[in-house]
Enzyme design. Structure first.
Site, short mmCIF file in Angstrom:
data_model
loop_
_atom_site.label_atom_id
_atom_site.label_comp_id
_atom_site.label_asym_id
_atom_site.label_seq_id
_atom_site.Cartn_x
_atom_site.Cartn_y
_atom_site.Cartn_z
CG HIS A 48 3.73 120.71 42.95
ND1 HIS A 48 2.50 120.26 42.56
CD2 HIS A 48 3.53 121.39 44.10
CE1 HIS A 48 1.59 120.64 43.42
NE2 HIS A 48 2.19 121.34 44.37
C1 T46 Z 1 -0.38 121.88 46.33
C2 T46 Z 1 -1.39 120.79 46.28
C3 T46 Z 1 -1.76 120.28 47.64
C4 T46 Z 1 -4.34 128.20 39.94
O1 T46 Z 1 -4.53 128.86 38.92
N1 T46 Z 1 -4.55 128.78 41.16
C5 T46 Z 1 -4.35 128.09 42.32
O2 T46 Z 1 -4.56 128.67 43.41
C6 T46 Z 1 -3.90 126.74 42.26
C7 T46 Z 1 -3.66 125.93 43.53
C8 T46 Z 1 -3.71 126.17 41.02
N2 T46 Z 1 -3.92 126.89 39.89
C9 T46 Z 1 -3.74 126.25 38.59
C10 T46 Z 1 -2.35 125.71 38.29
C11 T46 Z 1 -2.64 124.55 37.36
O3 T46 Z 1 -2.75 125.04 36.03
O4 T46 Z 1 -4.61 125.11 38.55
C12 T46 Z 1 -4.02 124.07 37.81
C13 T46 Z 1 -3.96 122.79 38.65
O5 T46 Z 1 -2.98 122.97 39.70
P1 T46 Z 1 -1.99 121.84 40.14
O6 T46 Z 1 -1.72 120.91 39.02
O7 T46 Z 1 -0.79 122.47 40.80
O8 T46 Z 1 -2.88 121.08 41.25
P2 T46 Z 1 -2.41 119.99 42.31
O9 T46 Z 1 -3.65 119.42 42.89
O10 T46 Z 1 -1.43 119.05 41.72
O11 T46 Z 1 -1.65 120.84 43.46
C14 T46 Z 1 -2.37 121.72 44.29
C15 T46 Z 1 -1.61 123.03 44.45
O12 T46 Z 1 -1.32 123.59 43.16
C16 T46 Z 1 -0.31 122.84 45.20
O13 T46 Z 1 0.18 124.08 45.61
O14 T46 Z 1 0.48 121.90 47.20
O15 T46 Z 1 -2.58 121.13 45.56
#
Ligand code: T46
Length: 132
Positions: A48
């Site tokens: 993303h």
């Molecule tokens: C990024 C990389 C480095 C939340 O509810 N609160 C939060 O603060 C975050 C970060 C995520 N979430 C939820 C959103 C999704 O339902 O947790 C779930 C997993 O998040 P995501 O799939 O976006 O995780 P990553 O590891 O792919 O990405 C994360 C961050 O979301 C993103 O901003 O830059 O780490």
């Protein structure tokens, strides 16, 4: 596209201490902190970009590989030391791979969590980079 920020570790016989200070060694106001732990080499993350968010990613333990893409070029960055933070600006597509078993990522963010700030579709991301 990305910038590595040098972070001073205060190290002595007792171990290492890492101090992070808003608008000092972290170049933005910190509104949120989160950690990524229990990561798996065969489960890459990211895929993303953000519309506005700035983040500083610090690998506290282990290592992992980031692939960053601004819509024109790609860069690969290994994070493997708490002495360096990866500054991720907005409008950078990020993918995270090859987590070691002991990998722990600490992330400081310039804003609260807001799903509306995410671009999770790569074609939408490319279209947005063309408009800019
Ligand atoms: C990024 C990389 C480095 C939340 O509810 N609160 C939060 O603060 C975050 C970060 C995520 N979430 C939820 C959103 C999704 O339902 O947790 C779930 C997993 O998040 P995501 O799939 O976006 O995780 P990553 O590891 O792919 O990405 C994360 C961050 O979301 C993103 O901003 O830059 O780490």
């Amino acid at each position: 596209m990305h910038q590595l920020v040098n972070l001073d570790l205060l190290s002595d016989l007792r171990g290492d201490l890492l101090s992070l200070e808003q608008l000092k060694n972290v170049p933005f106001d910190i509104k949120r902190v989160y950690c990524l732990t229990k990561l798996h080499a065969d489960h890459p993350r990211g895929f993303h970009a953000h519309r506005q968010l700035q983040q500083l990613v610090i690998c506290l333990s282990g290592r992992c590989r980031f692939v960053l893409d601004d819509g024109h070029q790609k860069q690969e960055v290994w994070l493997e030391s708490a002495c360096q933070g990866l500054l991720l600006g907005h409008s950078v597509w990020r993918e995270m791979y090859d987590f070691s078993e002991d990998c722990v990522l600490l992330v400081l963010a310039s804003d609260y969590y807001d799903e509306a700030d995410y671009i999770r579709d790569y074609q939408e991301f490319l279209a947005a980079t063309e408009i800019r």
